[in-house]
Design a protein around this motif. Sequence first.
Motif, mmCIF file in Angstrom:
data_model
loop_
_atom_site.group_PDB
_atom_site.id
_atom_site.type_symbol
_atom_site.label_atom_id
_atom_site.label_comp_id
_atom_site.label_asym_id
_atom_site.label_seq_id
_atom_site.Cartn_x
_atom_site.Cartn_y
_atom_site.Cartn_z
ATOM 1 N N PRO A 67 3.657 20.489 -14.163
ATOM 2 C CA PRO A 67 3.211 21.389 -15.405
ATOM 3 C C PRO A 67 4.118 20.741 -16.577
ATOM 4 N N GLU A 68 4.782 19.489 -16.425
ATOM 5 C CA GLU A 68 5.367 18.863 -17.448
ATOM 6 C C GLU A 68 4.322 18.160 -18.297
ATOM 7 N N SER A 69 3.171 17.860 -17.670
ATOM 8 C CA SER A 69 1.985 17.109 -17.975
ATOM 9 C C SER A 69 1.465 17.541 -19.172
ATOM 10 N N PRO A 70 1.236 17.160 -20.288
ATOM 11 C CA PRO A 70 0.546 17.673 -21.347
ATOM 12 C C PRO A 70 -0.838 18.104 -21.163
ATOM 13 N N ASN A 71 -1.670 17.982 -20.267
ATOM 14 C CA ASN A 71 -2.924 18.348 -19.939
ATOM 15 C C ASN A 71 -3.017 18.621 -18.527
ATOM 16 N N TYR A 72 -2.007 19.505 -18.092
ATOM 17 C CA TYR A 72 -1.761 19.967 -16.795
ATOM 18 C C TYR A 72 -2.895 21.034 -16.538
ATOM 19 N N GLN A 73 -3.547 20.823 -15.334
ATOM 20 C CA GLN A 73 -4.530 21.625 -14.712
ATOM 21 C C GLN A 73 -3.901 22.057 -13.301
ATOM 22 N N PRO A 74 -4.129 23.196 -12.887
ATOM 23 C CA PRO A 74 -3.495 23.714 -11.619
ATOM 24 C C PRO A 74 -3.863 22.532 -10.526
ATOM 25 N N PHE A 75 -2.947 22.197 -9.683
ATOM 26 C CA PHE A 75 -3.261 20.873 -8.941
ATOM 27 C C PHE A 75 -3.132 21.417 -7.322
ATOM 28 N N ASP A 76 -4.253 21.667 -6.743
ATOM 29 C CA ASP A 76 -4.308 21.845 -5.299
ATOM 30 C C ASP A 76 -4.385 20.211 -4.526
ATOM 31 N N PHE A 77 -3.719 19.962 -3.743
ATOM 32 C CA PHE A 77 -3.363 18.920 -3.151
ATOM 33 C C PHE A 77 -4.362 18.597 -2.279
ATOM 34 N N LYS A 78 -4.959 19.589 -1.540
ATOM 35 C CA LYS A 78 -6.178 19.257 -0.464
ATOM 36 C C LYS A 78 -7.433 19.223 -1.490
ATOM 37 N N GLU A 79 -7.604 19.870 -2.271
ATOM 38 C CA GLU A 79 -8.879 19.680 -3.256
ATOM 39 C C GLU A 79 -8.940 18.595 -3.809
ATOM 40 N N LEU B 147 0.757 -1.143 -0.025
ATOM 41 C CA LEU B 147 0.017 -0.245 0.061
ATOM 42 C C LEU B 147 1.061 1.281 -0.072
ATOM 43 N N ILE B 148 0.576 2.302 -0.912
ATOM 44 C CA ILE B 148 1.267 3.452 -1.005
ATOM 45 C C ILE B 148 0.364 4.430 -0.085
ATOM 46 N N VAL B 149 0.839 5.256 0.694
ATOM 47 C CA VAL B 149 0.244 6.223 1.456
ATOM 48 C C VAL B 149 0.656 7.469 0.724
ATOM 49 N N PRO B 150 0.148 8.050 -0.106
ATOM 50 C CA PRO B 150 0.469 9.101 -0.923
ATOM 51 C C PRO B 150 0.467 10.679 -0.389
ATOM 52 N N ASP B 151 1.445 11.380 -0.531
ATOM 53 C CA ASP B 151 1.543 12.847 -0.136
ATOM 54 C C ASP B 151 1.223 13.533 -1.437
ATOM 55 N N GLU B 152 1.311 14.852 -1.197
ATOM 56 C CA GLU B 152 1.506 15.807 -2.420
ATOM 57 C C GLU B 152 2.598 15.478 -3.213
ATOM 58 N N GLN B 153 3.745 14.976 -2.825
ATOM 59 C CA GLN B 153 4.825 14.743 -3.708
ATOM 60 C C GLN B 153 4.327 13.531 -4.607
#
Length: 54
Positions: A31-43, A17-23
């Motif tokens: 931003p390298e992602s071709p379809n990058y959307q602003p990413f707010d971890f909490k939301e 099991l991976i316990v993910p965090d913001e990283q």
Amino acid sequence: MKKSIMENKDEAIANGLIVPDEQTCKKCHNPESPNYQPFDFKERWEEIKHPIPE
Ligand code: HEC
């Protein structure tokens, strides 16, 4: 895999099991992602979390 493993956090982690965090998320959601959307971890976390039902 037995359900009991997922009910025991330590055992689940020992079994991969991976316990993910913001990283973790930002490995892809950056931003390298071709379809990058602003990413707010909490939301975003609110959108994907799936707690054990009461
Ligand atoms: C292995 C790469 C990868 C990782 C790591 C990852 N994502 Fe994603 N995520 C994607 C891809 C690919 C999509 C679909 C493309 C898109 O909608 O931009 C996506 C879509 C999403 C969406 C839907 C986006 C939308 O606007 O509809 C959410 C919410 C999301 N991810 C949250 C997370 C969260 C929170 C984490 C960390 C716990 C995470 N992701 C980690 C690759 C990843």
